[in-house]
Design an enzyme around this catalytic site. Structure first.
Site, short mmCIF file in Angstrom:
data_model
loop_
_atom_site.label_atom_id
_atom_site.label_comp_id
_atom_site.label_asym_id
_atom_site.label_seq_id
_atom_site.Cartn_x
_atom_site.Cartn_y
_atom_site.Cartn_z
N ARG A 1 0.82 -1.22 0.00
CA ARG A 1 0.00 0.00 0.00
C ARG A 1 0.85 1.26 0.00
O ARG A 1 0.39 2.33 -0.37
CB ARG A 1 -0.98 -0.02 1.17
CG ARG A 1 -2.11 -1.04 0.97
CD ARG A 1 -3.08 -1.04 2.14
NE ARG A 1 -2.48 -1.66 3.31
CZ ARG A 1 -2.62 -2.94 3.63
NH1 ARG A 1 -3.35 -3.73 2.89
NH2 ARG A 1 -2.04 -3.43 4.71
N GLU B 1 2.58 -9.50 15.43
CA GLU B 1 1.79 -9.96 16.57
C GLU B 1 1.99 -11.47 16.77
O GLU B 1 2.19 -11.94 17.89
CB GLU B 1 0.32 -9.63 16.32
CG GLU B 1 -0.50 -9.68 17.58
CD GLU B 1 -1.95 -9.34 17.33
OE1 GLU B 1 -2.27 -8.89 16.22
OE2 GLU B 1 -2.75 -9.55 18.26
#
Ligand code: AMP
Length: 172
Positions: free
Chosen positions: A59, A96
């Site tokens: 992105r 994570e």
């Protein structure tokens, strides 16, 4: 800025439950919002002598390319592993769950470069911290860091080194 904000779409529970995803595709597809994003990003760096903009896959390629074009700078992709064809350097970073890797071509940045590293969203900061490490290891004159959106509640800035100037167009 309010116009860009009005074109950003919030998507709940993407890509995982509990994440409120800031979707910029709805801003990029709007000609006026895309123009304002490109203009506002470039105004932050007009007189800084920027020679390269590094965009983070994927992105960060969109705003990064526009920013490079506006500044008359070159564009450099920072990519997921195995995507770049020539000699690369790599940086692993914690996510994570588990770890991830990003790569950049070894000859993409030289010591006379002044670099802006761009990504669309600053969340936890892990991706950008890794990108900064990569670019730093190529010894450019100066590094700036830029985002379209900063999610302030996640304190991503704390993970970024204090010697780089960080700017974002929109804070939530
Ligand atoms: P970070 O946690 O800062 O390493 O973010 C990793 C990448 O995930 C960034 O490049 C963003 O494009 C994307 N990202 C993370 N959280 C969000 C979110 N809430 N909305 C949109 N993009 C996100």
């Amino acid at each position: 800025m309010e116009y860009i904000k009005s074109k950003i779409r919030d998507v709940a529970d993407f890509p995982a439950k509990g994440v409120l995803f800031k979707d910029l595709t709805t801003a990029f597809k709007d000609p006026r919002a895309l123009h304002i994003i490109g203009w506002d990003l470039s105004q932050l760096y007009r007189d800084k002598g920027v020679t390269k903009v590094v965009g983070i896959e994927s992105r960060g390629f969109i705003g990064g390319s526009i920013l490079a074009f506006e500044l008359g700078a070159g564009f450099v992709p920072c990519r997921k592993p195995g995507k770049l064809p020539a000699d690369t350097i790599r940086q692993e970073y914690a996510k994570e769950y588990g770890t991830d890797v990003i790569e950049i071509h070894r000859d993409a940045i030289t010591p006379d470069d002044i670099v802006v590293i761009h990504d669309d969203v600053l969340a936890t900061g892990g991706t950008m911290a890794a990108a900064i490490n990569l670019v730093k290891s190529l010894n450019p004159k100066k590094i700036y860091v830029n985002f379209i959106i900063e999610l302030t509640a996640l304190n991503g800035r704390n993970l970024l080194p204090s010697d780089v100037e960080v700017t974002s167009l929109i804070k939530y």
